[in-house]
Design a protein around this motif. Structure first.
Motif, PDB file in Angstrom:
ATOM      1  N   PRO A   1       0.789  -1.226   0.000  1.00  0.00           N
ATOM      2  CA  PRO A   1       0.000   0.000   0.000  1.00  0.00           C
ATOM      3  C   PRO A   1       0.827   1.284   0.000  1.00  0.00           C
ATOM      4  CG  PRO A   1      -0.353  -1.264   2.039  1.00  0.00           C
ATOM      5  CD  PRO A   1       0.609  -2.027   1.210  1.00  0.00           C
ATOM      6  N   VAL A   2       2.055   1.252   0.522  1.00  0.00           N
ATOM      7  CA  VAL A   2       2.754   2.521   0.716  1.00  0.00           C
ATOM      8  C   VAL A   2       3.794   2.845  -0.338  1.00  0.00           C
ATOM      9  CG1 VAL A   2       2.362   2.644   3.189  1.00  0.00           C
ATOM     10  CG2 VAL A   2       4.366   1.468   2.340  1.00  0.00           C
TER      11      VAL A   2
ATOM     12  N   THR B   1      -1.449  -9.166 -16.162  1.00  0.00           N
ATOM     13  CA  THR B   1      -2.749  -8.674 -15.714  1.00  0.00           C
ATOM     14  C   THR B   1      -2.627  -7.505 -14.737  1.00  0.00           C
ATOM     15  OG1 THR B   1      -2.879 -10.218 -13.872  1.00  0.00           O
ATOM     16  CG2 THR B   1      -3.790 -10.954 -15.956  1.00  0.00           C
TER      17      THR B   1
ATOM     18  N   GLU C   1      -4.317  -4.441 -20.522  1.00  0.00           N
ATOM     19  CA  GLU C   1      -5.192  -4.219 -19.385  1.00  0.00           C
ATOM     20  C   GLU C   1      -5.698  -2.785 -19.362  1.00  0.00           C
ATOM     21  OE1 GLU C   1      -6.168  -7.281 -18.170  1.00  0.00           O
ATOM     22  OE2 GLU C   1      -6.022  -6.439 -16.177  1.00  0.00           O
TER      23      GLU C   1
ATOM     24  N   MET D   1      -8.803 -11.893 -22.962  1.00  0.00           N
ATOM     25  CA  MET D   1      -8.743 -13.140 -22.195  1.00  0.00           C
ATOM     26  C   MET D   1      -8.022 -14.260 -22.943  1.00  0.00           C
ATOM     27  SD  MET D   1     -11.236 -13.362 -19.457  1.00  0.00           S
ATOM     28  CE  MET D   1     -12.623 -12.400 -18.900  1.00  0.00           C
TER      29      MET D   1
ATOM     30  N   LEU E   1      -4.363 -15.109 -22.283  1.00  0.00           N
ATOM     31  CA  LEU E   1      -4.197 -15.588 -20.913  1.00  0.00           C
ATOM     32  C   LEU E   1      -4.637 -17.035 -20.787  1.00  0.00           C
ATOM     33  CD1 LEU E   1      -5.446 -12.409 -19.103  1.00  0.00           C
ATOM     34  CD2 LEU E   1      -3.196 -13.435 -18.847  1.00  0.00           C
TER      35      LEU E   1
ATOM     36  N   SER F   1      -7.802 -11.632 -16.750  1.00  0.00           N
ATOM     37  CA  SER F   1      -7.432 -10.265 -16.428  1.00  0.00           C
ATOM     38  C   SER F   1      -8.467  -9.623 -15.508  1.00  0.00           C
ATOM     39  CB  SER F   1      -7.297  -9.474 -17.722  1.00  0.00           C
ATOM     40  OG  SER F   1      -8.299  -8.508 -17.823  1.00  0.00           O
ATOM     41  N   GLY F   2      -7.978  -8.893 -14.512  1.00  0.00           N
ATOM     42  CA  GLY F   2      -8.880  -8.243 -13.566  1.00  0.00           C
ATOM     43  C   GLY F   2      -9.816  -7.254 -14.229  1.00  0.00           C
ATOM     44  N   VAL F   3      -9.298  -6.513 -15.217  1.00  0.00           N
ATOM     45  CA  VAL F   3     -10.141  -5.538 -15.906  1.00  0.00           C
ATOM     46  C   VAL F   3     -11.229  -6.252 -16.702  1.00  0.00           C
ATOM     47  CG1 VAL F   3     -10.162  -3.698 -17.622  1.00  0.00           C
ATOM     48  CG2 VAL F   3      -8.258  -3.861 -16.028  1.00  0.00           C
TER      49      VAL F   3
ATOM     50  N   ILE G   1     -12.464  -9.263 -16.250  1.00  0.00           N
ATOM     51  CA  ILE G   1     -13.430  -9.876 -15.339  1.00  0.00           C
ATOM     52  C   ILE G   1     -14.388  -8.814 -14.803  1.00  0.00           C
ATOM     53  CG2 ILE G   1     -13.655 -10.900 -13.046  1.00  0.00           C
ATOM     54  CD1 ILE G   1     -12.793 -12.956 -14.910  1.00  0.00           C
TER      55      ILE G   1
ATOM     56  N   ILE H   1      -5.017  -9.593   3.305  1.00  0.00           N
ATOM     57  CA  ILE H   1      -4.189  -8.516   2.758  1.00  0.00           C
ATOM     58  C   ILE H   1      -4.719  -8.108   1.383  1.00  0.00           C
ATOM     59  CG2 ILE H   1      -1.882  -7.937   1.909  1.00  0.00           C
ATOM     60  CD1 ILE H   1      -0.706  -9.605   4.158  1.00  0.00           C
TER      61      ILE H   1
ATOM     62  N   GLN I   1      -6.829  -4.389   0.110  1.00  0.00           N
ATOM     63  CA  GLN I   1      -6.227  -3.501  -0.885  1.00  0.00           C
ATOM     64  C   GLN I   1      -6.956  -3.529  -2.210  1.00  0.00           C
ATOM     65  OE1 GLN I   1      -1.841  -3.610  -1.117  1.00  0.00           O
ATOM     66  NE2 GLN I   1      -1.961  -5.023   0.601  1.00  0.00           N
TER      67      GLN I   1
ATOM     68  N   PHE J   1      -8.668  -3.040  -5.566  1.00  0.00           N
ATOM     69  CA  PHE J   1      -8.731  -1.790  -6.326  1.00  0.00           C
ATOM     70  C   PHE J   1      -9.471  -1.938  -7.655  1.00  0.00           C
ATOM     71  CE2 PHE J   1      -6.883   0.830  -9.718  1.00  0.00           C
ATOM     72  CZ  PHE J   1      -7.290   2.072  -9.278  1.00  0.00           C
TER      73      PHE J   1
ATOM     74  N   TYR K   1     -12.618   0.309  -9.120  1.00  0.00           N
ATOM     75  CA  TYR K   1     -12.310   1.319 -10.139  1.00  0.00           C
ATOM     76  C   TYR K   1     -13.158   1.114 -11.390  1.00  0.00           C
ATOM     77  CZ  TYR K   1      -9.440   3.846 -13.591  1.00  0.00           C
ATOM     78  OH  TYR K   1      -8.992   4.681 -14.580  1.00  0.00           O
ATOM     79  N   ILE K   2     -13.260  -0.151 -11.841  1.00  0.00           N
ATOM     80  CA  ILE K   2     -13.964  -0.426 -13.092  1.00  0.00           C
ATOM     81  C   ILE K   2     -15.488  -0.475 -12.888  1.00  0.00           C
ATOM     82  CG2 ILE K   2     -14.295  -2.116 -14.967  1.00  0.00           C
ATOM     83  CD1 ILE K   2     -11.568  -1.108 -15.216  1.00  0.00           C
TER      84      ILE K   2
ATOM     85  N   GLN L   1     -16.763   2.667  -9.043  1.00  0.00           N
ATOM     86  CA  GLN L   1     -16.110   3.935  -8.665  1.00  0.00           C
ATOM     87  C   GLN L   1     -16.496   4.338  -7.236  1.00  0.00           C
ATOM     88  OE1 GLN L   1     -17.944   4.198 -11.903  1.00  0.00           O
ATOM     89  NE2 GLN L   1     -16.166   3.040 -12.531  1.00  0.00           N
TER      90      GLN L   1
ATOM     91  N   TYR M   1      -6.295   5.938  -3.813  1.00  0.00           N
ATOM     92  CA  TYR M   1      -6.006   6.232  -5.217  1.00  0.00           C
ATOM     93  C   TYR M   1      -6.623   7.576  -5.618  1.00  0.00           C
ATOM     94  CZ  TYR M   1      -6.584   6.114 -10.283  1.00  0.00           C
ATOM     95  OH  TYR M   1      -6.590   6.452 -11.609  1.00  0.00           O
TER      96      TYR M   1
ATOM     97  N   TRP N   1      -4.462  10.573  -6.959  1.00  0.00           N
ATOM     98  CA  TRP N   1      -4.379  10.763  -8.405  1.00  0.00           C
ATOM     99  C   TRP N   1      -5.513  11.588  -8.998  1.00  0.00           C
ATOM    100  CZ3 TRP N   1       0.345   9.682  -9.522  1.00  0.00           C
ATOM    101  CH2 TRP N   1       1.004   8.726  -8.760  1.00  0.00           C
TER     102      TRP N   1
ATOM    103  N   SER O   1      -2.186   5.794   3.611  1.00  0.00           N
ATOM    104  CA  SER O   1      -1.682   4.460   3.260  1.00  0.00           C
ATOM    105  C   SER O   1      -0.900   3.861   4.430  1.00  0.00           C
ATOM    106  CB  SER O   1      -0.854   4.499   1.978  1.00  0.00           C
ATOM    107  OG  SER O   1       0.282   5.284   2.147  1.00  0.00           O
TER     108      SER O   1
END
Lengths: 272, 292
Positions: A117-118, A204, A222, A248, A251, B111-113, B115, B219, B223, B225, B229-230, B233, B248, B252, B264
């Motif tokens: 996170p930091v 990814t 991505e 996809m 991958l 991919s996370g985006v 999905i 953990i 976190q 994100f 985000y997608i 929001q 974020y 940003w 953070s």
């Protein structure tokens, strides 16, 4: 009877997990700009394969092939860098004795768990001050060594019997030769596991490429997909789904090839 | 002695990289958190602990911390239970079982985006996959899961269980395979049924795996994100504004570098504290049964 029940449960679960993907493919084959069909009309009469051509080549402001190249180039560079740098360190931690060795290794482990996170902001500022923003260096260099790979490879190297080293040493080989000629060739599976892991993690990754690039030509798949979503989302569903399928496919192919190593690595990582 | 120096040479590149891209940034982040720092103009003023004071007094930050807690408290235990159950299911000697294991893993490598975009569609009212199925069953199919204040969080939790099932299954599977069969035989001789031997053999023997899965899942959950985000929001009405996304935005969109750094560190402190707490509750079992 119990067997049948197990198969039924496993099949139901597979359907549950795969249904969104199957549905996605059918939606992507609807005519461009069509609304999302009901389940009854899901299978299109004439699959609109042209959606894929539209996404791939006919988007002047969204060069998907360029995104693909960027993802592939960055991922391969990072994977190769990690294999070399992390395996060297793993050999040091697994095979050599020096003051502070364990302490330094614990610092590696700690950073693996807790630096997430930091560090993003300062790494961004660092990369910016080096003038690397929006270059391949920004996408590659921060990733070329990974504490996770060091950890994974150290485990693997420790499981190689020390007698082999001794035999090589009697033949006059130094540590670097033992690393390169004895330990590395015997660790093919672990190195493959490591590559599989970093391949998927880097390919990814979304957050870092989103921050460190801003010109269209430097985007990865991505980030490119998320840009695609903001420009076409909610106006052209089939096209957006086609883009998603395209992201996809590589991958999935990579997974089917590396699947064996991939699941193995998770196990290595979990056993202390 | 010569050998002692050579060891440093082997770890030098990785250690240098760690210093430059992890240790130094962590230290620099402490420094940033004491300043009012504008990302665009690079102007800075020393504020001492004011950013931390601001963070602690910021209701939006606490809202995000609370949302993340809720998300972790839901997605981690549910995801772990699902992973364990599926691991037991596929830990049988059945033909073709490895094909199912492979299939179950696929959501996790995607991919996370992609999905996240896919699940926006899955959750759409009326035409989305879930609502289409509900419609077929003649159940109300108008719920806009991601725009509904009481649903959006659960929608994200549900998706995270779907995505995380494969890796958790593999981890628990490796734990299950490591349990010596003799223990089950002994339990059977003592007259223990299936449920009892699950409770008295499987769960205690899995303690190291459970610990590992719990810590890494927590953990990760704290976190999260990309889906936020997608997909949302942080909306609707900030009910899914989780701390990873909140920081974020601070950094940003609002360019509040100092405040984002301070926040953070609060997040990091929470993560460390929770990990230690999780170690404490499983400590006895980890010591008693760990075979590694």
């Amino acid at each position: 009877m119990k067997k049948l029940l197990s198969y039924l449960t496993m099949t139901a679960l597979a359907l549950f997990l795969m249904a969104p993907f199957v549905w996605m493919i059918f939606v992507s084959l609807q005519p461009s700009k069509a609304p999302i069909p009901s389940l009854g009309q899901l299978v299109p009469e004439k699959p609109a394969w042209s959606n894929y051509r539209l996404v791939l080549v006919e988007q002047p402001d969204l060069p998907v092939l360029r995104f693909f190249f960027n993802s592939a180039f960055v991922t391969c560079s990072v994977v190769i860098g990690q294999l070399l740098i992390s395996s060297l360190a793993a050999y040091g931690f697994a095979r050599m004795k020096f003051a502070g060795r364990d302490l330094i290794f614990y610092v590696f482990l700690g950073s693996l768990m807790f630096s997430g996170p930091v560090t993003q902001l300062p790494v961004y500022l660092l990369v910016k001050s080096l003038g690397w923003l929006d270059t391949y260096a920004a996408l590659i260099v921060p990733g070329v060594s990974s504490a996770f790979s060091v950890f994974l490879l150290r485990q693997a190297f420790q499981s190689i019997p020390g007698e082999l080293d001794e035999a090589a040493r009697l033949d006059g080989a130094g540590d670097f030769r033992i690393y390169w000629k004895v330990v590395m060739p015997l660790s093919g599976a672990a190195l493959a596991t490591c590559s599989a892991f970093s391949f998927f993690a880097v390919w990814t990754d979304f957050f870092w490429p989103l921050l460190s690039t801003n010109s269209t030509t430097m985007r990865t798949l991505e980030v490119g997909l998320s840009v695609f979503k903001s420009s076409y989302g909610t106006t052209n569903w089939p096209l957006e789904m086609a883009a998603t399928v395209l992201v996809m496919i590589p991958l999935l192919v990579a997974f089917l090839f590396s699947q064996r190593y991939f699941t193995k690595g998770i196990m290595i990582g979990s056993i202390k | 002695m010569k050998k002692g120096k050579l060891g440093y040479l082997f770890i030098a590149p990785a250690t240098l990289h760690l210093l430059v891209f992890a240790i130094f940034p962590m230290a620099f982040s402490v420094f940033l958190s004491f300043y009012k720092w504008n990302l665009l103009t690079s102007e800075r003023t020393f504020l001492g602990l004011a950013n931390y004071a601001y963070a602690f007094g910021d209701p939006q930050f606490w809202n995000a911390m609370w949302n993340s807690t809720k998300y972790a408290l839901l997605s981690v235990p549910l995801g772990m239970a699902a992973g364990l159950l599926v691991a037991i299911l596929v830990n049988q000697k059945l033909k073709g079982v490895t094909i199912f294991r492979t299939l179950y893993y696929i959501p996790a490598i995607s991919s996370g985006v992609a999905i996240s975009i896919l699940w926006i569609y899955v959750y759409l009212p009326e035409t989305g996959l879930i609502n289409s199925v509900l419609g077929l069953l003649h159940i109300n199919n108008k719920t806009d899961f991601l725009k509904n204040e009481s649903m959006a969080m659960y929608a994200l939790v549900f998706m995270s269980i779907w995505v995380g099932l494969g890796p958790r299954m593999v981890l628990f599977l490796s734990g299950l395979i490591g349990i010596p069969p003799s223990l089950y035989e002994a339990a059977e001789l003592d007259g223990a049924g299936k449920l009892r031997s699950f409770w008295n053999v499987t769960l205690p023997m899995l303690a190291p795996t459970t610990f590992f899965v719990m810590v890494t899942s927590t953990i990760g959950a704290l976190q999260v994100f990309t889906p936020v985000y997608i997909m949302t929001q942080g909306g609707p009405n900030e009910t899914t504004d989780m701390v990873g996304y909140h920081i974020y935005v601070e950094a940003w969109s609002k360019f509040l570098i100092g405040i984002a750094s301070a926040k953070s560190f609060v997040l990091l402190a929470a993560i460390v504290a929770i990990s230690i707490f999780q170690f404490r509750i499983l400590k006895n079992q980890l010591e008693g049964y760990s075979t590694t």
